[in-house]
Design a protein around this motif. Structure first.
Motif: not given
Lengths: 378, 120
Positions: A153-155, A174-178, A193-197
């Motif tokens: 993850a690169l956040q 965009k956010f949530m594109d894969v 995406s990620g899990y850091s805000g």
């Protein structure tokens, strides 16, 4: 787990050790909890630049319908999650959860629609059980494969520019594109995406190429390696649940304030309403409410209020009303932050409840989540 | 005279009063401190009792009373700015002053070379 049992390692293990990480056991893996700068600086670095996290311990799974059709895989997975998978556009990802017959949460996961198959990321501690769950329930119609790949993850706000130097098209995601892409000539699967805000990316990489990719990313002056300690404080400030702490089999999605992840198609009156384990209870709670809710909690003083602290209605600690599920210090908000469950009567923002910390009852105020403003690029 | 405990407290002794703090090694292991709770002046503790609490971003830890005694002064500068413990653990980051019940108990603690050996 037996503590003497050998811990598993990720493909980036040697790199963590060479970078001087402090390693700890986490979900059966020997993982970096922090590097030399420490949790506080790593947290702030991620919010201001770009932090590289090894999340290879998480499970990566593909689900392909034996018919070869995406629709069949989507409908099969919909029998296990209250999420609209059939309506998920190609190259898009959604958050969801496996539920049990009582409406409890078995695990939370990210679900992506790739061309004719689903790509799913699940928690490390649950991955064997999730794999079996999928095999047992949809194994007849779908081929379910647990992949042996690394996940990086690169956040942070600089993540997009760092990756755009390798693959210019990343800036258009965009956010949530894969997307499938090539980074340093390695075939990767990237999601925004990620899990850091923070804005950021998760990059699925073949295990044997992970160290090379990570090292090249770390050569960039804007990128620093970040441990699990800062990952936890980042996700807590962002109001994101950690499975096993904030949600588990004893909490329903509605109690967990995760109803936003249940799309219209699966709700009462929707085109494919219900049809997932625990639907009666979950849809009943969605329509009629619950007796308790997960809320943000902001301690008024400086003392952090940790997970498992009991919550009380009064300053004298007479009536126990709930429990903190995650809590600590938020380096970006510069104060203690927490999450926990309270009765619905106490769930309105601004309500003061009291947390027991070392025999004292400290006032904590119910707050809206997240504690920071997310910077997702929608 | 400087003494150490195996639990990573240091004591700077003047007469029958010891200034107590946590060692640089302990401060480094704990990481960046964000909260410190100190005992009240006048409180008495036995050796090994929880006298103070320190919290990093991740976790809370207890600071033990190194010997039997009474708290005569606390360092409120570290409750206002816990980072002082990380930046100057053996100086401005001291925790409290302890009037020792029995000065002879100091003999049971480690000296500097003994502590260095302990932390390797």
């Amino acid at each position: 787990m037996d503590e003497t049992a050998a811990l598993k390692t990720t493909p980036l293990h040697a790199l963590h050790v060479s970078l001087g990480a402090r390693m700890v056991p986490f979900a059966g893996y020997d993982m970096p909890v922090q590097y030399a700068p420490g949790v506080l600086k790593e947290h702030l670095w991620t919010r201001s630049s770009a932090g590289l996290f090894d999340v290879s311990h998480m499970g990566q799974v593909t689900i392909r319908a034996r018919s070869g059709k995406y629709e069949d895989a989507a409908l099969a997975l919909e029998s296990l999650v209250p999420v609209d998978i059939l309506g998920l556009a190609e190259n898009r990802q959604r958050y969801g959860f496996f539920t049990d017959d009582k409406g409890g949460i078995l695990d939370d996961l990210m679900i992506a629609h790739m061309d004719d198959y689903l790509f799913v990321v699940v928690n490390a501690a649950c991955k064997e059980q999730d794999f079996k769950h999928l095999q047992d329930h949809i194994g007849d119609s779908c081929e379910v494969t647990l992949l042996d790949r690394a996940l990086i993850a690169l956040q942070g706000p600089r993540a997009v520019d760092v990756l755009a130097e390798l693959w210019a098209d990343i800036a258009y995601m965009k956010f949530m594109d894969v997307r499938h892409c090539r980074l340093h000539d390695v075939s990767c699967l990237v999601s925004r995406s990620g899990y850091s805000g923070e804005d950021g990316f998760e990059i699925s990489v073949p295990a044997d190429k992970a160290e090379d990719i990570a090292k090249r990313l770390l050569e960039h002056p804007d990128v620093q390696p970040i441990g699990l300690g800062a990952r936890d404080s980042l996700r807590l400030e962002a109001g994101l649940c950690l499975y096993g702490n904030d949600i588990d089999q004893t909490t329903t999605p509605i109690e967990g304030a995760l109803e936003w992840a249940i799309q219209k198609a699966r709700k009462t009156g929707g085109v494919r309403a219900g049809g997932f384990p625990g639907a009666t209870r979950i849809l009943g709670e969605l329509d009629g409410g619950t007796t308790r809710r997960r809320v943000g909690l902001k301690p008024e003083g400086k003392a952090p209020v940790r997970g498992h602290s009991k919550l009380y209605a009064e300053a004298e600690g007479k009536t126990e009303i709930g429990e903190v599920t995650s809590g600590g210090f938020g380096p970006s908000v510069e104060s203690p932050v927490a999450m926990g469950y309270v009765p619905t009567d106490f769930a309105a923002p601004g309500t003061t409840v009291y947390a027991e910390v070392r025999g004292k009852y400290l006032p904590v105020v119910v707050s809206t989540l997240p504690f920071i403003k997310p910077t997702y690029k929608r | 005279m400087l003494k150490f405990t195996e639990e990573h407290e240091w004591l700077k002794v003047e007469g029958d009063v010891a200034i107590v703090g946590i060692t640089a090694h302990a401060a480094e292991q704990l990481g960046d401190l964000v909260f410190v709770e100190l005992p009240e002046v006048g409180a008495s503790f036995s050796k090994g009792a929880d006298a103070a609490t320190v919290e990093s971003v991740k976790a809370a830890s207890e600071v033990y009373c190194p010997l039997d005694g009474e708290i005569t002064e606390i360092n409120e500068a570290i409750t206002a700015d816990p980072a002082l413990v990380n930046s100057d653990p053996m100086g401005a980051g001291w925790f409290f002053k302890l009037k020792l019940r029995n000065v002879g108990d100091l003999d049971g603690l480690l000296d500097e070379s003994g502590y260095k050996e302990l932390i390797g």
